[in-house]
Structure formats: C-alpha cells, structure tokens
Design a protein around this motif. Structure first.
Motif, PDB file in Angstrom:
ATOM      1  N   VAL A 103      25.210  49.906  51.113  1.00  0.00           N
ATOM      2  CA  VAL A 103      24.679  51.366  51.175  1.00  0.00           C
ATOM      3  C   VAL A 103      25.791  52.349  51.118  1.00  0.00           C
ATOM      4  O   VAL A 103      25.891  53.459  50.299  1.00  0.00           O
ATOM      5  CB  VAL A 103      23.632  51.800  52.027  1.00  0.00           C
ATOM      6  N   GLU A 104      26.784  52.111  52.025  1.00  0.00           N
ATOM      7  CA  GLU A 104      27.938  52.872  51.985  1.00  0.00           C
ATOM      8  C   GLU A 104      28.669  53.045  50.761  1.00  0.00           C
ATOM      9  O   GLU A 104      29.204  53.884  50.398  1.00  0.00           O
ATOM     10  CB  GLU A 104      28.624  52.657  53.367  1.00  0.00           C
ATOM     11  N   ALA A 105      28.744  51.678  50.150  1.00  0.00           N
ATOM     12  CA  ALA A 105      29.540  51.543  48.881  1.00  0.00           C
ATOM     13  C   ALA A 105      28.837  52.252  47.709  1.00  0.00           C
ATOM     14  O   ALA A 105      29.384  53.040  46.819  1.00  0.00           O
ATOM     15  CB  ALA A 105      29.840  50.158  48.270  1.00  0.00           C
ATOM     16  N   CYS A 106      27.453  52.460  47.865  1.00  0.00           N
ATOM     17  CA  CYS A 106      26.734  53.126  46.613  1.00  0.00           C
ATOM     18  C   CYS A 106      26.867  54.467  46.891  1.00  0.00           C
ATOM     19  O   CYS A 106      27.052  55.278  45.929  1.00  0.00           O
ATOM     20  CB  CYS A 106      25.242  52.671  47.032  1.00  0.00           C
ATOM     21  N   MET A 107      26.826  55.205  48.151  1.00  0.00           N
ATOM     22  CA  MET A 107      27.057  56.535  48.353  1.00  0.00           C
ATOM     23  C   MET A 107      28.196  56.997  48.011  1.00  0.00           C
ATOM     24  O   MET A 107      28.519  58.195  47.970  1.00  0.00           O
ATOM     25  CB  MET A 107      26.424  56.737  49.763  1.00  0.00           C
ATOM     26  N   ALA A 108      29.500  56.212  47.883  1.00  0.00           N
ATOM     27  CA  ALA A 108      30.697  56.591  47.770  1.00  0.00           C
ATOM     28  C   ALA A 108      31.077  56.364  46.516  1.00  0.00           C
ATOM     29  O   ALA A 108      32.352  56.679  46.048  1.00  0.00           O
ATOM     30  CB  ALA A 108      31.727  55.729  48.916  1.00  0.00           C
ATOM     31  N   THR A 109      30.110  55.899  45.406  1.00  0.00           N
ATOM     32  CA  THR A 109      30.344  55.547  44.023  1.00  0.00           C
ATOM     33  C   THR A 109      30.095  56.588  43.028  1.00  0.00           C
ATOM     34  O   THR A 109      28.760  56.626  43.272  1.00  0.00           O
ATOM     35  CB  THR A 109      30.071  54.183  43.674  1.00  0.00           C
ATOM     36  N   PRO A 110      30.692  57.483  42.276  1.00  0.00           N
ATOM     37  CA  PRO A 110      30.335  58.179  41.446  1.00  0.00           C
ATOM     38  C   PRO A 110      29.670  57.542  40.214  1.00  0.00           C
ATOM     39  O   PRO A 110      30.279  56.497  39.944  1.00  0.00           O
ATOM     40  CB  PRO A 110      31.461  59.194  41.438  1.00  0.00           C
ATOM     41  N   ILE A 111      29.003  58.647  39.587  1.00  0.00           N
ATOM     42  CA  ILE A 111      28.774  58.166  38.177  1.00  0.00           C
ATOM     43  C   ILE A 111      28.605  59.446  37.284  1.00  0.00           C
ATOM     44  O   ILE A 111      28.332  60.460  37.731  1.00  0.00           O
ATOM     45  CB  ILE A 111      27.306  57.596  38.203  1.00  0.00           C
ATOM     46  N   LYS A 112      28.789  59.304  35.863  1.00  0.00           N
ATOM     47  CA  LYS A 112      28.947  60.166  34.846  1.00  0.00           C
ATOM     48  C   LYS A 112      27.723  60.508  34.330  1.00  0.00           C
ATOM     49  O   LYS A 112      26.987  59.485  33.802  1.00  0.00           O
ATOM     50  CB  LYS A 112      29.906  60.087  34.073  1.00  0.00           C
ATOM     51  N   ILE A 113      27.174  61.770  34.325  1.00  0.00           N
ATOM     52  CA  ILE A 113      25.779  62.101  33.705  1.00  0.00           C
ATOM     53  C   ILE A 113      26.076  63.325  33.049  1.00  0.00           C
ATOM     54  O   ILE A 113      26.486  64.408  33.689  1.00  0.00           O
ATOM     55  CB  ILE A 113      24.671  62.267  34.759  1.00  0.00           C
ATOM     56  N   HIS A 114      25.875  63.523  31.818  1.00  0.00           N
ATOM     57  CA  HIS A 114      26.202  64.567  30.864  1.00  0.00           C
ATOM     58  C   HIS A 114      27.620  65.048  31.128  1.00  0.00           C
ATOM     59  O   HIS A 114      28.187  66.209  30.962  1.00  0.00           O
ATOM     60  CB  HIS A 114      25.461  65.857  31.248  1.00  0.00           C
ATOM     61  N   GLY A 115      28.346  63.918  31.409  1.00  0.00           N
ATOM     62  CA  GLY A 115      30.043  64.363  31.297  1.00  0.00           C
ATOM     63  C   GLY A 115      30.382  64.833  32.520  1.00  0.00           C
ATOM     64  O   GLY A 115      31.599  65.177  32.738  1.00  0.00           O
ATOM     65  N   THR A 116      29.543  64.691  33.559  1.00  0.00           N
ATOM     66  CA  THR A 116      29.953  65.307  34.756  1.00  0.00           C
ATOM     67  C   THR A 116      29.639  64.457  36.106  1.00  0.00           C
ATOM     68  O   THR A 116      28.852  63.687  35.696  1.00  0.00           O
ATOM     69  CB  THR A 116      29.068  66.358  35.435  1.00  0.00           C
ATOM     70  N   GLU A 117      30.827  63.991  36.930  1.00  0.00           N
ATOM     71  CA  GLU A 117      30.570  63.136  37.807  1.00  0.00           C
ATOM     72  C   GLU A 117      29.494  63.440  39.096  1.00  0.00           C
ATOM     73  O   GLU A 117      29.859  64.785  39.687  1.00  0.00           O
ATOM     74  CB  GLU A 117      31.893  62.726  38.549  1.00  0.00           C
ATOM     75  N   TYR A 118      28.657  62.653  39.498  1.00  0.00           N
ATOM     76  CA  TYR A 118      27.776  62.972  40.599  1.00  0.00           C
ATOM     77  C   TYR A 118      27.747  61.785  41.517  1.00  0.00           C
ATOM     78  O   TYR A 118      27.905  60.584  41.309  1.00  0.00           O
ATOM     79  CB  TYR A 118      26.376  63.189  40.169  1.00  0.00           C
ATOM     80  N   MET A 119      27.585  62.262  43.066  1.00  0.00           N
ATOM     81  CA  MET A 119      27.638  61.208  43.946  1.00  0.00           C
ATOM     82  C   MET A 119      25.800  61.167  44.232  1.00  0.00           C
ATOM     83  O   MET A 119      25.062  61.904  44.017  1.00  0.00           O
ATOM     84  CB  MET A 119      28.007  61.780  45.181  1.00  0.00           C
TER      85      MET A 119
END
Length: 267
Positions: free
Chosen positions: A150-166
């Motif tokens: 869960v900690e690794a999940c919360m710390a890994t960003p993803i790009k949506i519409h060209g912007t990174e989100y946590m």
C-alpha cells in the motif's frame, strides 16, 4: 638611726600617697565604661532581635502576605521551567519521529525504484463530482515478499492527461493486485454540467428583503449523482458567484437549483 622612739606616722605612710588614689579612680572609670558598653550592646541586640522577629513573625498578616507572594513567584517560575522542559522534550521527540519517517520513506522509495514497480490497466470511471472523474490502475512488478504494497502504491505516480498524479487511496488484494484510485479534476469536460437558464420568482414575500432564482442544470453526467453535481456546479448571476445551488430538486426528469439572496428592492 632608731633611738628607741616609736616611728612617727609621717614615716609609716607612703612617701607619695596621691599615686594609689589615682590608680583606684582609673580602674573604677574603666569598669564603669565597660559596663556601659556591655549594657548598650545588650540593648542593641535585644532591639535587633525584637525587630527581626517582628519582621518574620508568621502570625503577622504582612509577613504571611509576603511569604505567599514569594511562594507564588517561585511556583510560577517552576511552572514556566516545567512547560519549557516539556516543550523541549516534545520538540526532540517530533524531530526524532520526523527523521525516522524521512529515513523510512527514503528507503522505501529507493527500494521501489530498484524493484521498478509501475502501473498498468489504467481505466476511467464515472464522474464523482463537478469536473472530476475517478480513475484506477493496477501496480505490477511487486515481489511476493514485499509487505509494504500500500505504501508503494501511494508513492508511485501515474500520468493522466499528461500530468502526474499520486493515488488518492489504494486497495491491496495481494502481490501484483494492488489497485490505485485517482480523482482527476482537470481536463474532464464531460464531468462539468452547467446552468442553462434561470427564472426569477421575485421576492420571497413582501418585505422579506430576499429574492428567489431558479436554474436548470444541463449536461448532467451519465450515472452521476444529480444532488452532488447540483451542489458543486458553479454559477454567476446578478454580479454574484456561487459554488453550487443552495437547494436542489428534480422535476420532469430534470435537475433544478434554487438560490435565495438578499435584495434591497424586496424590502
């Protein structure tokens, strides 16, 4: 020479009778002076002791008040020192906790990067509120022995519409089945309904000082909560701006919002 006649009185007395009397007078004067000095010192000691005892007599109201004030000063000083010591201990503890947390996060980040965890199966879902859509993805490349998924999940960003989100939150269903959730509030026009027209119902009542306006909500997202979007869709009219309707209701399969606001013309 002695010729058998008794000695005369003038011959039996000392040759200088005045010297003995002088010594006697001097001794008496010395004794008198010493006694006066002793008496003066005794009187001074008695007066000092009397004054000192009076100034420190606990039965004296002034003395009790002075003692009480001294105690209050000492108590306040002790309280200040205690509070200062407690604050220092709290600060040290917080600094230790922050340092431990920072070191743990750094270690977890290094391990996450080393394991090369990444997201897959990005999917969009329904709109949750005005201009906001939910997204999910699955975190992969997570070792079976890794127990901080869960900690690794919360710390890994993803790009949506060209912007990174946590992720906003994560669900752990086991290794390689950790699901991240996002609520994206940018570039989501399909999640942005708008107020198309309004009707002025006039004053709430004569002399009320308030006016009632009704708006119709257009472009309500499919499957969205009409109450949520009615309450969060912004609108501006009559020089005023609102973040959503004050009252919401549905009529003939349509969603409407009502606003009641102050109006001098209704007084």
């Amino acid at each position: 020479m002695n010729d058998g006649k008794p000695c005369s009185s003038s011959e039996a007395e000392p040759l200088m009778p005045g010297r003995s009397s002088h010594h006697h007078q001097s001794f008496k004067s010395y004794i008198r002076t010493a006694l006066i000095a002793i008496m003066t010192a005794s009187i001074a000691i008695i007066i000092f002791a009397s004054v000192f005892n009076t100034c420190n007599d606990p039965l004296d109201p002034d003395v009790r008040d002075r003692i009480r004030k001294d105690w209050d000063i000492e108590l306040r000083q002790h309280q200040k020192e205690t509070i200062k010591r407690i604050d220092t201990q709290k600060r040290w503890l917080q600094e230790d906790n922050d340092r431990i947390l920072e070191e743990r996060q750094k270690h977890e980040e290094e391990e996450r990067l080393r394991l090369n965890m990444f997201w897959t199966n990005l999917a969009s879902h329904t709109c949750t509120t005005y201009a906001t859509r939910e997204y999910t993805a699955r975190l992969v490349n997570v070792p079976s022995y890794y127990n901080r998924r869960v900690e690794a999940c919360m710390a890994t960003p993803i790009k949506i519409h060209g912007t990174e989100y946590m992720p906003k939150w994560c669900e752990d269903y086991g290794p390689n089945n950790v699901i991240g959730h996002w609520e994206v509030d940018q570039h989501e026009p399909d999640c942005a309904p708008y107020w198309s027209w309004y009707k002025d119902f006039g004053c709430v009542s004569p002399g009320s000082g308030q006016r009632r306006i009704e708006h119709y909500l257009e472009n309500l997202p499919l499957g969205g909560d009409w109450k949520e979007f009615c309450a969060t869709a912004p609108v501006s009219f009559r020089g005023m701006h609102f973040i959503g309707a004050e009252f919401c209701f549905q009529k003939n399969y349509g969603t409407y919002g009502h606003w009641v606001f102050d109006d001098e013309s209704c007084k």
